[in-house]
Design a protein around this motif. Sequence first.
Motif, PDB file in Angstrom:
ATOM      1  N   GLN A 106      14.700   0.687   0.313  1.00 13.91           N
ATOM      2  CA  GLN A 106      16.063   1.207   0.199  1.00 13.91           C
ATOM      3  C   GLN A 106      16.233   1.744  -1.215  1.00 13.91           C
ATOM      4  N   SER A 107      16.432   3.038  -1.326  1.00 17.00           N
ATOM      5  CA  SER A 107      16.523   3.642  -2.653  1.00 17.00           C
ATOM      6  C   SER A 107      17.311   4.934  -2.561  1.00 17.00           C
ATOM      7  N   GLN A 108      17.454   5.577  -3.714  1.00 20.53           N
ATOM      8  CA  GLN A 108      18.076   6.892  -3.776  1.00 20.53           C
ATOM      9  C   GLN A 108      17.016   7.986  -3.870  1.00 20.53           C
ATOM     10  N   GLY A 109      15.751   7.606  -3.743  1.00 22.22           N
ATOM     11  CA  GLY A 109      14.668   8.568  -3.925  1.00 22.22           C
ATOM     12  C   GLY A 109      13.872   8.815  -2.663  1.00 22.22           C
ATOM     13  N   ASP A 110      12.652   9.344  -2.859  1.00 20.79           N
ATOM     14  CA  ASP A 110      11.821   9.777  -1.742  1.00 20.79           C
ATOM     15  C   ASP A 110      11.300   8.621  -0.888  1.00 20.79           C
ATOM     16  N   LEU A 111      11.260   7.415  -1.438  1.00 21.57           N
ATOM     17  CA  LEU A 111      10.764   6.272  -0.675  1.00 21.57           C
ATOM     18  C   LEU A 111      11.805   5.700   0.283  1.00 21.57           C
ATOM     19  N   HIS A 112      13.034   6.163   0.222  1.00 20.62           N
ATOM     20  CA  HIS A 112      14.105   5.599   1.040  1.00 20.62           C
ATOM     21  C   HIS A 112      13.741   5.616   2.527  1.00 20.62           C
ATOM     22  N   GLU A 113      13.822   4.434   3.153  1.00 19.71           N
ATOM     23  CA  GLU A 113      13.596   4.237   4.584  1.00 19.71           C
ATOM     24  C   GLU A 113      12.137   4.384   5.005  1.00 19.71           C
ATOM     25  N   HIS A 114      11.219   4.578   4.069  1.00 13.84           N
ATOM     26  CA  HIS A 114       9.800   4.523   4.440  1.00 13.84           C
ATOM     27  C   HIS A 114       9.411   3.072   4.688  1.00 13.84           C
ATOM     28  N   ALA A 115       8.631   2.827   5.732  1.00 19.73           N
ATOM     29  CA  ALA A 115       8.145   1.490   6.035  1.00 19.73           C
ATOM     30  C   ALA A 115       6.828   1.242   5.299  1.00 19.73           C
ATOM     31  N   VAL A 116       6.678   0.037   4.745  1.00 19.73           N
ATOM     32  CA  VAL A 116       5.457  -0.306   4.013  1.00 19.73           C
ATOM     33  C   VAL A 116       4.227  -0.096   4.886  1.00 19.73           C
ATOM     34  N   GLY A 117       4.293  -0.541   6.134  1.00 18.70           N
ATOM     35  CA  GLY A 117       3.144  -0.408   7.026  1.00 18.70           C
ATOM     36  C   GLY A 117       2.754   1.034   7.279  1.00 18.70           C
ATOM     37  N   ASN A 118       3.742   1.929   7.370  1.00 15.22           N
ATOM     38  CA  ASN A 118       3.433   3.343   7.556  1.00 15.22           C
ATOM     39  C   ASN A 118       2.611   3.873   6.396  1.00 15.22           C
ATOM     40  N   LEU A 119       3.016   3.528   5.169  1.00 12.14           N
ATOM     41  CA  LEU A 119       2.313   4.000   3.983  1.00 12.14           C
ATOM     42  C   LEU A 119       0.914   3.400   3.907  1.00 12.14           C
ATOM     43  N   LEU A 120       0.781   2.129   4.276  1.00 14.64           N
ATOM     44  CA  LEU A 120      -0.528   1.479   4.263  1.00 14.64           C
ATOM     45  C   LEU A 120      -1.478   2.143   5.260  1.00 14.64           C
ATOM     46  N   ILE A 121      -1.003   2.385   6.464  1.00 11.88           N
ATOM     47  CA  ILE A 121      -1.846   2.993   7.495  1.00 11.88           C
ATOM     48  C   ILE A 121      -2.280   4.398   7.079  1.00 11.88           C
ATOM     49  N   VAL A 122      -1.353   5.191   6.593  1.00 13.03           N
ATOM     50  CA  VAL A 122      -1.686   6.559   6.194  1.00 13.03           C
ATOM     51  C   VAL A 122      -2.650   6.560   5.009  1.00 13.03           C
ATOM     52  N   ALA A 123      -2.454   5.635   4.060  1.00 10.40           N
ATOM     53  CA  ALA A 123      -3.361   5.545   2.916  1.00 10.40           C
ATOM     54  C   ALA A 123      -4.792   5.257   3.368  1.00 10.40           C
ATOM     55  N   LEU A 124      -4.940   4.348   4.320  1.00 11.43           N
ATOM     56  CA  LEU A 124      -6.281   4.022   4.821  1.00 11.43           C
ATOM     57  C   LEU A 124      -6.867   5.171   5.630  1.00 11.43           C
ATOM     58  N   TRP A 125      -6.034   5.893   6.363  1.00 15.43           N
ATOM     59  CA  TRP A 125      -6.543   7.088   7.043  1.00 15.43           C
ATOM     60  C   TRP A 125      -7.130   8.069   6.040  1.00 15.43           C
ATOM     61  N   GLU A 126      -6.422   8.264   4.938  1.00 16.96           N
ATOM     62  CA  GLU A 126      -6.909   9.214   3.934  1.00 16.96           C
ATOM     63  C   GLU A 126      -8.151   8.673   3.231  1.00 16.96           C
ATOM     64  N   GLN A 127      -8.220   7.373   2.995  1.00 15.79           N
ATOM     65  CA  GLN A 127      -9.372   6.785   2.326  1.00 15.79           C
ATOM     66  C   GLN A 127     -10.620   6.787   3.207  1.00 15.79           C
ATOM     67  N   LEU A 128     -10.440   6.426   4.470  1.00 11.78           N
ATOM     68  CA  LEU A 128     -11.584   6.237   5.359  1.00 11.78           C
ATOM     69  C   LEU A 128     -11.894   7.456   6.217  1.00 11.78           C
ATOM     70  N   GLY A 129     -10.886   8.306   6.443  1.00 10.85           N
ATOM     71  CA  GLY A 129     -11.109   9.483   7.273  1.00 10.85           C
ATOM     72  C   GLY A 129     -11.363   9.161   8.731  1.00 10.85           C
ATOM     73  N   ASP A 130     -10.928   7.995   9.190  1.00 10.83           N
ATOM     74  CA  ASP A 130     -11.188   7.564  10.564  1.00 10.83           C
ATOM     75  C   ASP A 130      -9.992   6.747  11.045  1.00 10.83           C
TER      76      ASP A 130
END
Length: 344
Positions: A106-130
Amino acid sequence: MTSRNLRLRRLRGTAPALSVRKRGAQPKVVALGGGRGLSASLTALRRITGDLTAVVTVADDGGSSGRLREELGVLPPGDLRKALAALCGDDEWGQTWAQVIQHRFQSQGDLHEHAVGNLLIVALWEQLGDHVQALDLVGKLLGAHGRVLPMSAVPLELQALVKGHDPDRPEDVDTVRGQATVALTPGEVQSVHLVPADPPAVPEAVAAVRDADWVVLGPGSWFSSVIPHLLVPELLDALIETKARKVLSLNLAPQPGETEGFSPQRHLEVLGRHAPKLALDVVLADEAAVPDRESLADAAKRLGAAVELAPVASPDGVPIHDPELLAAAYDRIFRMHGRIGPWR
């Protein structure tokens, strides 16, 4: 306390015993869907089998998932995250991680309403490419009681033909685009399709369906979470050709927007129109949500299925599935309608 609530308490009291089924004597179960409906099934199913795979829709375009999809061109991670959270155990580790990945900033910036799990999953997709390897790694971190797979490796757009989408033109049929829009559309949804129209299925998802003892479809948003699995050709072929038995779990009530005014049997009719070659074995419905049992039985019979009625709703009157009651219903169905003898 009413007699129904007393009976529900007795049923709830027997459910924890389901989790002691011996390893090696449990069914291979694949659950298909998305969002809260799939989460309800997974929370129940993990109580009765340790061999559980979730196959999840990837057409979400709203909220945090939609923003990540648009900005990075990735699969929408939200429904995958919810499925992983549902597979977390009831111990302190599992519940802590379930809360962490579901946490929204919860913020006034770009992270507002992003779920932690969404960011974790996308980060691993970019790291592993799979996609699959990354989701397996998240599941290992969480101690998930099962595996989560996307139904396709490409982001999909859901489109619907809707009669009366414009209240000023109640007889006209318009094309409505996007899962978030379809889920809340006014008017009557006639049919849905995917763009691209012939999306590739994730091979591991196809293999899981073909190797399963049971496939569970639903509950969930009918046109935007349940039916999309039937629109992926390789996945539909696997569902038709698998030797697994198939149970369709109905919603507790029509959903405002896409299934407003739908009877339980109408849910079966629209599913049959989208996949006319698909046969089912069992249709599970809450006994209090079926006003016309004969009509539901007739609709199920046309799909090759028997109807099982059971109290699966939360006893407090909120239209959500109770995980212990739903687990008891699935367990009973697997035993009554499954193969004779111990599970392979």
